[in-house]
Motif scaffolding. Structure first.
Motif, PDB file in Angstrom:
ATOM      1  N   GLY A  17      36.941  21.653  35.665  1.00  0.00           N
ATOM      2  CA  GLY A  17      37.309  23.073  36.172  1.00  0.00           C
ATOM      3  C   GLY A  17      38.400  23.734  36.319  1.00  0.00           C
ATOM      4  N   ILE A  18      39.501  23.343  36.307  1.00  0.00           N
ATOM      5  CA  ILE A  18      40.705  24.046  35.897  1.00  0.00           C
ATOM      6  C   ILE A  18      40.659  24.800  34.505  1.00  0.00           C
ATOM      7  N   ALA A  19      40.493  23.783  33.590  1.00  0.00           N
ATOM      8  CA  ALA A  19      40.349  24.312  32.124  1.00  0.00           C
ATOM      9  C   ALA A  19      39.342  25.237  31.784  1.00  0.00           C
ATOM     10  N   GLY A  20      38.124  24.894  32.556  1.00  0.00           N
ATOM     11  CA  GLY A  20      36.910  25.684  32.256  1.00  0.00           C
ATOM     12  C   GLY A  20      37.309  27.323  32.988  1.00  0.00           C
ATOM     13  N   GLY A  21      37.842  27.245  33.821  1.00  0.00           N
ATOM     14  CA  GLY A  21      38.085  28.675  34.552  1.00  0.00           C
ATOM     15  C   GLY A  21      39.102  29.429  33.980  1.00  0.00           C
ATOM     16  N   ILE A  22      40.146  28.723  33.297  1.00  0.00           N
ATOM     17  CA  ILE A  22      41.289  29.569  32.421  1.00  0.00           C
ATOM     18  C   ILE A  22      40.324  30.016  31.189  1.00  0.00           C
ATOM     19  N   LEU A  23      39.559  29.499  30.751  1.00  0.00           N
ATOM     20  CA  LEU A  23      38.839  29.848  29.309  1.00  0.00           C
ATOM     21  C   LEU A  23      37.828  30.741  29.618  1.00  0.00           C
ATOM     22  N   ALA A  24      37.073  30.776  30.907  1.00  0.00           N
ATOM     23  CA  ALA A  24      36.264  31.656  31.140  1.00  0.00           C
ATOM     24  C   ALA A  24      36.667  32.810  31.519  1.00  0.00           C
ATOM     25  N   GLY A  25      37.942  33.282  31.884  1.00  0.00           N
ATOM     26  CA  GLY A  25      38.635  34.519  31.811  1.00  0.00           C
ATOM     27  C   GLY A  25      39.085  34.717  30.649  1.00  0.00           C
ATOM     28  N   LEU A  26      39.650  33.964  29.878  1.00  0.00           N
ATOM     29  CA  LEU A  26      40.540  34.103  28.608  1.00  0.00           C
ATOM     30  C   LEU A  26      39.558  34.567  27.494  1.00  0.00           C
ATOM     31  N   THR A  64      27.344  25.587  37.174  1.00  0.00           N
ATOM     32  CA  THR A  64      28.760  26.081  37.773  1.00  0.00           C
ATOM     33  C   THR A  64      29.001  27.682  36.937  1.00  0.00           C
ATOM     34  N   ILE A  65      28.437  27.742  35.983  1.00  0.00           N
ATOM     35  CA  ILE A  65      28.422  29.042  35.256  1.00  0.00           C
ATOM     36  C   ILE A  65      28.183  30.267  36.188  1.00  0.00           C
ATOM     37  N   VAL A  66      27.267  30.109  37.098  1.00  0.00           N
ATOM     38  CA  VAL A  66      26.613  31.137  37.947  1.00  0.00           C
ATOM     39  C   VAL A  66      27.913  31.757  38.584  1.00  0.00           C
ATOM     40  N   PHE A  67      28.842  30.970  39.213  1.00  0.00           N
ATOM     41  CA  PHE A  67      29.926  31.351  40.117  1.00  0.00           C
ATOM     42  C   PHE A  67      31.208  31.620  39.190  1.00  0.00           C
ATOM     43  N   THR A  68      31.381  30.935  38.104  1.00  0.00           N
ATOM     44  CA  THR A  68      32.580  31.127  37.340  1.00  0.00           C
ATOM     45  C   THR A  68      32.465  32.534  36.696  1.00  0.00           C
ATOM     46  N   SER A  69      31.169  32.746  36.145  1.00  0.00           N
ATOM     47  CA  SER A  69      30.767  34.286  35.392  1.00  0.00           C
ATOM     48  C   SER A  69      31.184  35.203  36.453  1.00  0.00           C
ATOM     49  N   LEU A  70      30.817  35.327  37.818  1.00  0.00           N
ATOM     50  CA  LEU A  70      30.730  36.559  38.693  1.00  0.00           C
ATOM     51  C   LEU A  70      32.214  36.541  38.929  1.00  0.00           C
ATOM     52  N   SER A  71      33.422  35.395  39.037  1.00  0.00           N
ATOM     53  CA  SER A  71      34.570  35.535  39.157  1.00  0.00           C
ATOM     54  C   SER A  71      35.533  36.000  37.996  1.00  0.00           C
ATOM     55  N   LEU A 231      37.372  25.298  41.604  1.00  0.00           N
ATOM     56  CA  LEU A 231      38.276  25.443  40.492  1.00  0.00           C
ATOM     57  C   LEU A 231      38.096  26.680  39.504  1.00  0.00           C
ATOM     58  N   THR A 232      37.027  26.435  38.891  1.00  0.00           N
ATOM     59  CA  THR A 232      36.679  27.529  37.691  1.00  0.00           C
ATOM     60  C   THR A 232      36.801  29.033  38.518  1.00  0.00           C
ATOM     61  N   THR A 233      36.322  29.076  39.601  1.00  0.00           N
ATOM     62  CA  THR A 233      36.447  30.304  40.142  1.00  0.00           C
ATOM     63  C   THR A 233      37.772  30.949  40.317  1.00  0.00           C
ATOM     64  N   THR A 234      38.615  30.199  40.817  1.00  0.00           N
ATOM     65  CA  THR A 234      40.063  30.268  41.156  1.00  0.00           C
ATOM     66  C   THR A 234      41.014  30.552  39.899  1.00  0.00           C
ATOM     67  N   PHE A 235      40.829  29.715  38.719  1.00  0.00           N
ATOM     68  CA  PHE A 235      41.637  29.864  37.798  1.00  0.00           C
ATOM     69  C   PHE A 235      40.928  30.825  36.757  1.00  0.00           C
ATOM     70  N   ALA A 236      39.796  31.338  36.964  1.00  0.00           N
ATOM     71  CA  ALA A 236      39.369  32.586  35.957  1.00  0.00           C
ATOM     72  C   ALA A 236      40.219  33.642  36.176  1.00  0.00           C
ATOM     73  N   GLY A 237      40.809  34.128  37.218  1.00  0.00           N
ATOM     74  CA  GLY A 237      41.647  35.067  37.234  1.00  0.00           C
ATOM     75  C   GLY A 237      42.979  34.955  36.348  1.00  0.00           C
TER      76      GLY A 237
END
Length: 275
Positions: A17-26, A64-71, A231-237
């Motif tokens: 969740g942490i790594a995925g969130g960072i990479l989602a934003g990056l 999980t991507i549904v929410f991560t992508s929105l963030s 975690l993904t939505t938090t760390f996407a930022g």
């Protein structure tokens, strides 16, 4: 599932969740490129059949991507890195591809999904690492049918891999002449178009499947989803800020090298699954 295995699954889900969130934003990848292999590894400890394990990992990742992508998309939108015109042009054909790819992924042998995941990740990694970019970039002109073909391809492959589209869409858009940061931002928004219908279809095609772990709705494990999404939505930022502060070449290299490592690991798993 015994307590030790459950704790391992939760621990892997937290790290993913942490790594995925960072990479989602990056990188605009929706986090699935991390979450799928992480869940595959954790779920394999339960003794599940490899094909079923991959289908569950892919379906859970899409949820999980549904929410991560929105963030992630929200952060890129604030920085002007999302091409709204491209989204309107591309979204319908991507949705068609997602429906086709999700039904295929939910019904075929899961080992085929492992092969698709590893092969596409390897090709994209080579492209991002080896291909340079000279001078200014400008979007290339293609007809609407051509864009529709690109969209169906991107949606199908992404839904079969359990990713938000960035793994396919970022290099494709960059190849078509889009600035890498704009490609990342737009791909983050595309992740929602892929994740929502994809997750629903994997839920439906997995209903009644035998051997699934507790708290699974079809090919989506609700425990992993509940742990990963916050975690993904938090760390996407964090990833969004990194994407707009590092050189473009470094961004391409980091994306390519990460995918190369992921592909190698999945090929290793596939070899073990078919041995």
């Amino acid at each position: 599932m015994d307590l030790g295995t459950l704790l391992t699954l939760l621990g892997v889900a937290v790290a993913a969740g942490i790594a995925g969130g960072i990479l989602a934003g990056l990188l605009g990848v929706g986090g699935g490129i991390v979450i799928v292999p992480a869940l595959y590894f954790a779920l394999s400890l339960t003794g599940m059949e490899p094909g079923l394990t991959m289908q569950l990992a892919v379906g859970t990742s899409l949820a999980t991507i549904v929410f991560t992508s929105l963030s992630s998309a929200r952060g890129h939108y604030k920085r002007g890195a999302i091409d709204a015109g491209l989204l309107r042009l591309w979204a319908p054909s991507i949705l068609v591809g997602v429906v086709l790819g999700s039904f295929t992924g939910g019904l075929i042998d899961g080992r085929i999904l492992i092969g698709v995941f590893a092969a596409v990740a390897a090709v994209v990694a080579l492209d991002m690492v080896l291909r340079g970019r000279k001078g200014e970039v400008a979007p290339k002109g293609f007809s609407k049918p051509a864009w529709a073909g690109f969209g169906v391809f991107a949606g199908s492959v992404s839904s079969m891999m359990g990713i938000g589209g960035g793994t396919v869409c970022v290099p494709l858009l960059n190849f078509l002449g889009y600035d890498i940061r704009r490609a990342v931002g737009t791909s983050a928004a595309i992740g929602f178009v892929i994740g929502l219908p994809g997750a629903v279809i994997y839920m439906l095609t997995g209903l009644g499947a035998e051997g699934l772990p507790p708290f699974s709705l079809g090919y989506v494990n609700l425990v992993a989803v509940a742990v990963i999404i916050p975690l993904t939505t938090t760390f996407a930022g964090v990833g969004v800020r990194l994407a707009h502060s590092i050189p473009q070449r470094a961004l391409r290299l980091s994306f390519g090298l990460f995918l190369a490592l992921t592909s190698a690991r999945m090929l290793w798993d596939l070899a073990g699954a078919v041995a």
